[in-house]
Design a protein around this motif. Structure first.
Motif, short mmCIF file in Angstrom:
data_model
loop_
_atom_site.label_atom_id
_atom_site.label_comp_id
_atom_site.label_asym_id
_atom_site.label_seq_id
_atom_site.Cartn_x
_atom_site.Cartn_y
_atom_site.Cartn_z
N GLU A 73 0.81 -1.22 0.00
CA GLU A 73 0.00 0.00 0.00
C GLU A 73 0.84 1.27 0.00
OE1 GLU A 73 -3.04 -0.26 -0.53
OE2 GLU A 73 -3.38 -2.34 0.02
N THR A 74 2.06 1.19 0.54
CA THR A 74 2.80 2.43 0.78
C THR A 74 4.05 2.58 -0.09
OG1 THR A 74 3.99 1.27 2.53
CG2 THR A 74 2.08 2.60 3.21
N ASN A 75 4.45 1.52 -0.77
CA ASN A 75 5.72 1.56 -1.49
C ASN A 75 5.51 1.06 -2.93
OD1 ASN A 75 8.26 0.92 -2.53
ND2 ASN A 75 9.10 0.47 -0.49
N LYS A 76 5.49 2.01 -3.86
CA LYS A 76 5.19 1.67 -5.28
C LYS A 76 6.21 0.68 -5.85
CE LYS A 76 2.35 5.26 -7.14
NZ LYS A 76 2.27 6.66 -7.45
N GLY A 77 7.48 0.83 -5.41
CA GLY A 77 8.55 -0.05 -5.91
C GLY A 77 8.30 -1.50 -5.52
N ILE A 78 7.80 -1.70 -4.27
CA ILE A 78 7.52 -3.06 -3.80
C ILE A 78 6.37 -3.66 -4.61
CG2 ILE A 78 6.53 -4.37 -1.85
CD1 ILE A 78 9.33 -3.83 -1.17
N LEU A 79 5.32 -2.85 -4.83
CA LEU A 79 4.19 -3.37 -5.60
C LEU A 79 4.64 -3.75 -7.01
CD1 LEU A 79 1.19 -3.99 -5.97
CD2 LEU A 79 0.82 -1.58 -6.56
N GLU A 80 5.44 -2.90 -7.63
CA GLU A 80 5.93 -3.17 -8.98
C GLU A 80 6.75 -4.47 -9.01
OE1 GLU A 80 7.98 0.16 -10.71
OE2 GLU A 80 8.81 -1.06 -12.34
N ALA A 81 7.65 -4.62 -8.03
CA ALA A 81 8.49 -5.82 -7.99
C ALA A 81 7.63 -7.07 -7.78
CB ALA A 81 9.53 -5.69 -6.88
N LEU A 82 6.60 -6.95 -6.96
CA LEU A 82 5.73 -8.10 -6.69
C LEU A 82 4.95 -8.48 -7.96
CD1 LEU A 82 4.85 -9.96 -4.37
CD2 LEU A 82 2.92 -8.43 -3.99
N ILE A 83 4.43 -7.47 -8.65
CA ILE A 83 3.71 -7.72 -9.91
C ILE A 83 4.66 -8.40 -10.91
CG2 ILE A 83 2.79 -6.55 -11.96
CD1 ILE A 83 1.45 -4.54 -10.01
N ASN A 84 5.89 -7.90 -10.98
CA ASN A 84 6.84 -8.46 -11.94
C ASN A 84 7.18 -9.92 -11.60
OD1 ASN A 84 6.74 -5.98 -13.09
ND2 ASN A 84 8.86 -5.41 -12.71
N MET A 85 7.12 -10.26 -10.29
CA MET A 85 7.42 -11.64 -9.93
C MET A 85 6.21 -12.57 -10.15
SD MET A 85 8.61 -13.37 -6.36
CE MET A 85 6.99 -13.27 -5.65
N LEU A 86 4.99 -12.08 -9.88
CA LEU A 86 3.84 -12.99 -9.85
C LEU A 86 3.09 -13.14 -11.18
CD1 LEU A 86 2.20 -12.33 -6.34
CD2 LEU A 86 3.69 -14.21 -7.03
N THR A 87 3.33 -12.26 -12.15
CA THR A 87 2.59 -12.40 -13.41
C THR A 87 3.22 -13.50 -14.27
OG1 THR A 87 3.88 -10.56 -14.27
CG2 THR A 87 1.64 -10.06 -13.53
N VAL A 88 2.39 -14.15 -15.06
CA VAL A 88 2.86 -15.21 -15.96
C VAL A 88 2.92 -14.60 -17.36
CG1 VAL A 88 2.37 -17.51 -16.90
CG2 VAL A 88 1.78 -16.95 -14.52
N ASN A 89 4.10 -14.57 -17.95
CA ASN A 89 4.30 -13.77 -19.17
C ASN A 89 4.56 -14.62 -20.42
OD1 ASN A 89 6.22 -12.38 -16.71
ND2 ASN A 89 4.41 -11.28 -17.42
N GLU A 90 4.23 -15.90 -20.34
CA GLU A 90 4.48 -16.84 -21.45
C GLU A 90 3.88 -16.31 -22.77
OE1 GLU A 90 5.94 -19.55 -22.22
OE2 GLU A 90 4.75 -20.30 -23.90
N THR A 91 4.66 -16.30 -23.81
CA THR A 91 4.19 -15.87 -25.13
C THR A 91 5.20 -16.31 -26.17
OG1 THR A 91 3.41 -13.97 -26.42
CG2 THR A 91 5.28 -13.56 -24.96
N TYR A 92 4.84 -16.24 -27.44
CA TYR A 92 5.81 -16.48 -28.53
C TYR A 92 5.27 -15.86 -29.81
CZ TYR A 92 2.60 -20.51 -28.89
OH TYR A 92 1.49 -21.31 -28.94
N PHE A 93 6.13 -15.70 -30.79
CA PHE A 93 5.71 -15.09 -32.05
C PHE A 93 4.69 -15.97 -32.76
CE2 PHE A 93 9.84 -13.01 -31.44
CZ PHE A 93 9.51 -11.70 -31.74
N PHE A 94 3.69 -15.32 -33.36
CA PHE A 94 2.66 -15.98 -34.17
C PHE A 94 1.90 -17.05 -33.39
CE2 PHE A 94 5.41 -13.87 -37.18
CZ PHE A 94 4.47 -13.16 -37.92
N ARG A 95 1.65 -16.75 -32.09
CA ARG A 95 0.78 -17.60 -31.27
C ARG A 95 -0.65 -17.41 -31.79
NH1 ARG A 95 0.60 -17.03 -24.67
NH2 ARG A 95 -0.36 -19.03 -24.25
#
Ligand SMILES: C[S@@+](CC[C@H](N)C(=O)[O-])C[C@H]1O[C@@H](n2cnc3c(N)ncnc32)[C@H](O)[C@@H]1O
Length: 279
Positions: A73-95
């Motif tokens: 709630e109080t630290n934008k950097g922590i929220l950003e780092a948490l989002i970057n760790m917990l999102t699943v970003n699987e992708t590839y060209f021409f999916r």
């Protein structure tokens, strides 16, 4: 006065070093707050996620999930780092490439300039695939604009770099590899002419910065809604539908993104491709 008569200076008293003890009880409150911010649900995977959260806390000198909740709630950097760790970003060209080629064919037939949104575009493979498909149809670069967003700021940086490994290209036709990539060591660098057509933004679709992106002729939103519950899918689609340029705007979703068509959309099926327009 002799030195030995002087009163002795008392030494400053050191406060006792408080040794903080870790206390990781249930992560539920953290996960609920994360879901409220991002839309992402963790139904079955709570124990796996708890392990990741403990690892995250240790890396950020946080000793409990309560401390983590407060930091979110109080630290934008922590929220950003948490989002970057917990999102699943699987992708590839021409999916799911049939939708991409269908979009390119439609754009060619319309003869009009085209503005495309990829929400989300992860590390860039999807928006760059769309750019390549449009160029390959002979559509002129100045008539193409693609906007790609993602909530994860790390994937946005990688997308802007435009350097990929061979695995990302496993569905890319050889003639497109040849035309639009330069091989650098074992990696593939996307051509500047393709890169220039795509603008990347770190955006959470549940925040109002979404509406600053403008209106679009085509909206791709593939393989993100699968992480949301049913009510959140409808909320997400409703927000994306507000970015439509007009009633001809085409929407493409991943085949597992929803079962029931959200009420603001009308389903179409042509040449083996499912797409949507505003209802
Ligand atoms: C599995 S990837 C899909 C990428 C690409 N569309 C594809 O189909 O290959 C899902 C992406 O959704 C992004 N995402 C999840 N929640 C989001 C949100 N609330 N706003 C924007 N992006 C989000 C994640 O960061 C992740 O990169």
């Amino acid at each position: 006065m002799f030195d030995w008569f002087k009163p002795k200076k008392s030494l400053p008293i050191e406060p006792p070093i408080e040794k903080k003890v870790e206390n990781f009880q249930s992560p539920r409150a953290v996960l609920d707050r994360f879901t409220a911010i991002t839309g992402i649900h963790f139904n079955q995977k709570e124990s796996v996620t708890a392990t990741k959260l403990i690892y995250f806390c240790r890396n950020h000198s946080l000793y409990s999930f309560e401390e983590l909740s407060y930091a979110i709630e109080t630290n934008k950097g922590i929220l950003e780092a948490l989002i970057n760790m917990l999102t699943v970003n699987e992708t590839y060209f021409f999916r799911e490439s049939r939708q991409i080629f269908f979009c390119a064919e439609r754009a060619l037939r319309s003869g009009k300039p085209i503005r495309v949104l990829c929400a989300p575009g992860s590390t860039g493979e999807e928006p760059y695939s769309i750019a390549m498909a449009l160029l390959d149809k002979g559509i002129l670069p100045h008539r193409i604009e693609i906007v790609s967003l993602d909530i994860n700021s790390d994937v946005i940086s990688l997308a802007q770099e435009g350097m990929y490994n061979g695995r990302s290209l496993h569905k890319t036709a050889p003639h497109l590899q040849e035309k639009y990539f330069q091989k650098v060591g074992g990696m593939f660098n996307i051509a500047d002419g393709v890169k220039r057509l795509v603008h990347f933004h770190t955006v959470n679709i549940f925040e109002d910065s979404l509406f600053a992106l403008g209106r679009f002729d085509v909206i791709f939103s593939r393989n993100m809604l699968i992480y949301f519950d049913e009510a959140t899918v409808i909320r997400a689609v409703e927000r994306l539908s507000r970015l439509a340029q007009n009633r001809e705007t085409l929407f493409f979703f991943g085949h597992a993104d929803f079962v029931k068509t959200p009420p603001m959309l009308c389903e179409h099926y042509e040449d083996g491709v499912k797409f949507y327009t505003l209802s």
